[in-house]
Each structure stands twice: as structure tokens, then as C-alpha cells.
Design an enzyme around this catalytic site. Structure first.
Site, PDB file in Angstrom:
ATOM      1  N   GLY A 268      -6.889   2.110 -11.498  1.00  0.00           N
ATOM      2  CA  GLY A 268      -7.730   2.324 -12.664  1.00  0.00           C
ATOM      3  C   GLY A 268      -6.995   2.098 -13.972  1.00  0.00           C
ATOM      4  O   GLY A 268      -5.828   1.692 -13.995  1.00  0.00           O
TER       5      GLY A 268
ATOM      6  N   CYS B 149       0.846  -1.196   0.000  1.00  0.00           N
ATOM      7  CA  CYS B 149       0.000   0.000   0.000  1.00  0.00           C
ATOM      8  C   CYS B 149       0.884   1.251   0.000  1.00  0.00           C
ATOM      9  O   CYS B 149       1.728   1.410   0.884  1.00  0.00           O
ATOM     10  CB  CYS B 149      -0.921   0.003   1.211  1.00  0.00           C
ATOM     11  SG  CYS B 149      -1.939   1.494   1.342  1.00  0.00           S
TER      12      CYS B 149
END
Length: 303
Positions: free
Chosen positions: A216, A127
């Protein structure tokens, strides 16, 4: 349904190669069950830790050209609360539990706490907006990655997949450390960045944390390249993730070397129906191109 799409990872049978990625609709059993019933081949939970973490305050996501920047901060209610949710996941759902921590011991304890409910453990060492000592700060260091994977491998009997960050000089080196330590699979990649969007009216970053991870369609070429490079250097299966929105994206990942693809941000655009859409398109493509199984497609770009 979609019999030619059946595949497996670490002896976990999947009805198709699409998987819900960590962080999207993965915090409640009802959502995980809904995604599976809607067509996914497996689901990954939201990343959770030993102790509750409130994460960052809103706003935590912002849409940008080509995707989304998010800085949720790995918020979760802690492993004890999460165990109660995992108990409610339907038995037939292939379940991958995502865990994180600030030390090898924390990773191992979190993984061991949910092992009985999971078919696989995914280690979030990647992350890009985690608090100090967590996330990508681990996955950018081959030695730390090795220690985390080793600790979890000693603590659980189910397979583990290590989710890697693209924000490194050499992802192949990190993948090699994870494999050497005993990782049974790899998940490539986590979000790119960190990135930032500034509100031009206030001259301030939009996200409360100022920066976050980019996901995305815009990151797909980076993700495909990472899968391609790592596939040539490891002997364990890869799950590709990053910008998958349609069957063409899935095919690219399979050809690059992934055995399955994880889908996350696309749900924000297309809803949970995206899994069925990808599967229909993938099956039609395979029939048109003469493929009889997903396995025939894996790594084809290397031939």
C-alpha cells in the site's frame, strides 16, 4: 486510446505502462480478462507452485494506517489446475505468470509448465511470509537468487523477471546476481516486513499467521528508492511496484527508472477502474509537461 502511453518490456508490447500486480485478482482467467478490459496494459497472475498449497487460514489480511498487511501464504491450486485457467485468458492479453518454489528445480519446472501460455515469467523470490525455504529466504541470498534464475533461464525461452524483496541490506547486490544469472527484467518490490497488528481487545495478533507483508501507499517511498538505486546498476528493464494508486505515483516510479508500474493494493480501495484513472492522469501530465512518450520519462530523476 492513450497512444502516447505505449511502451514495451523485453519486446512485449504494452498499450500503457500499468500492470496488474501478482496476488490481486490474479487466480482466475475471468478476473485477468476483466482487469485487462478495464484498462491495464498487462496482467500478472497470482503466484503458483508445482503442487497445491492451501496457504494460511483466515484472517489473512488486515488494514492498517497507510496500507494492508497480508499473510495469505502463497495459496494456490498447483500448476496443473492453473494451466487450465491460463488457457482461458484472452489471446490479446499480455500475460505474466508468477511462479515460486522451494528449490531452483521447482521454479524451473513450474515455469516450464506454463511457458506456452505466458509472455513472461515472474519469479517470486521475495514473499516475506512464505513457508520455510521459499520467498524472501531465497531473494535475500544472492547465490540462491542466482541459482534460481539460472535454472529457470535454462528451462524456458520466454523472458523472465525476478521480483525482489526490499528486506535486504543491499538490494543492488541481489539485482546484480539476478541480472548476471540471465534475468531479462526486474520487478521491484514485493511487500515490506513482515509486519504485525495486534487486537487490543484480545491481546493477540489479528492475522492467523501473526505476521505478514505490508503493502500500500506507506511502502511507496521505499519502493521508489529501490528502483532508483537498482536502475543505476543494471542494464535490464525494471517494473516498479509498491503503493501505486494514482498517476503521480506512476510518474515517480518512471522518473526513478521503471519502464512500467504494477498496481495491487489500490484495487482494494479504488476497484479495477484504478488503471484507467492512472492512465488518464498520466496522459494529461505528459501533455502538460511536454512528454511525447513514456520512454522519455524513464530514469529522468538521474539526469
Amino acid at each position: 486510446m492513450f497512444f502516447m502511453l505505449e511502451t514495451s518490456i523485453c519486446n512485449i508490447e504494452l498499450r500503457n505502462p500499468t500492470i496488474l500486480a501478482a496476488g490481486v485478482m490474479g487466480s482466475m482467467a475471468s478476473s485477468l480478462n476483466r482487469i485487462y478490459r478495464g484498462g491495464a496494459g498487462a496482467v500478472v497472475t497470482k503466484s503458483f507452485s508445482l503442487r497445491p498449497n492451501p496457504g494460511y487460514r483466515n484472517p489473512t489480511t488486515v488494514e492498517v494506517t497507510g496500507g494492508v498487511i497480508n499473510a495469505i501464504g502463497l495459496s494456490n491450486p498447483g500448476v496443473e489446475a492453473f494451466r487450465e485457467e491460463l488457457k482461458l485468458v484472452d489471446e490479446e492479453v499480455p500475460l505474466i505468470a508468477s511462479v515460486y518454489g522451494a528449490s531452483p528445480e521447482e521454479f524451473a519446472s513450474a515455469a516450464a509448465s506454463v511457458e506456452e501460455y505466458a509472455d513472461m515469467i515472474e519469479l517470486n523470490v521475495s514473499c516475506p511470509h512464505a513457508m520455510a525455504g521459499c520467498g524472501a529466504s531465497i531473494g535475500q541470498d544472492p547465490e540462491l537468487t542466482f541459482r534460481v534464475v539460472s535454472a529457470v533461464k535454462d528451462a524456458v525461452d520466454v523472458p523472465i523477471s525476478t521480483k525482489l524483496t526490499p528486506n535486504v541490506t543491499d538490494i543492488v547486490e541481489i539485482a546484480g546476481s539476478a541480472e548476471e544469472a540471465g534475468s531479462d527484467a526486474l520487478t521491484l518490490i514485493n511487500s515490506l516486513g513482515p509486519g504485525m497488528k495486534i487486537d487490543i481487545k484480545t491481546a493477540r495478533p489479528i492475522l492467523s499467521n501473526a505476521f505478514g507483508g505490508m503493502s500500500g501507499p506507506a511502502i511507496k517511498p521505499v519502493a521508489v528508492r529501490c528502483v532508483y538505486d537498482v536502475y543505476r546498476s543494471v542494464d535490464i528493464p525494471i517494473m516498479g511496484v509498491g503503493g501505486v494508486r494514482d498517476f503521480q505515483d506512476a510518474v515517480e516510479f518512471l522518473f526513478a527508472g521503471a519502464r512500467a508500474v504494477q498496481v495491487g493494493t489500490a484495487i482494494m480501495y479504488d476497484g479495477p477502474e484504478v488503471f484507467m484513472k492512472i492512465c488518464r492522469g498520466l496522459e494529461a501530465f505528459m501533455m502538460a509537461e511536454g512528454f511525447s512518450s513514456v520512454d522519455e520519462m524513464v530514469g529522468l530523476a538521474h539526469d
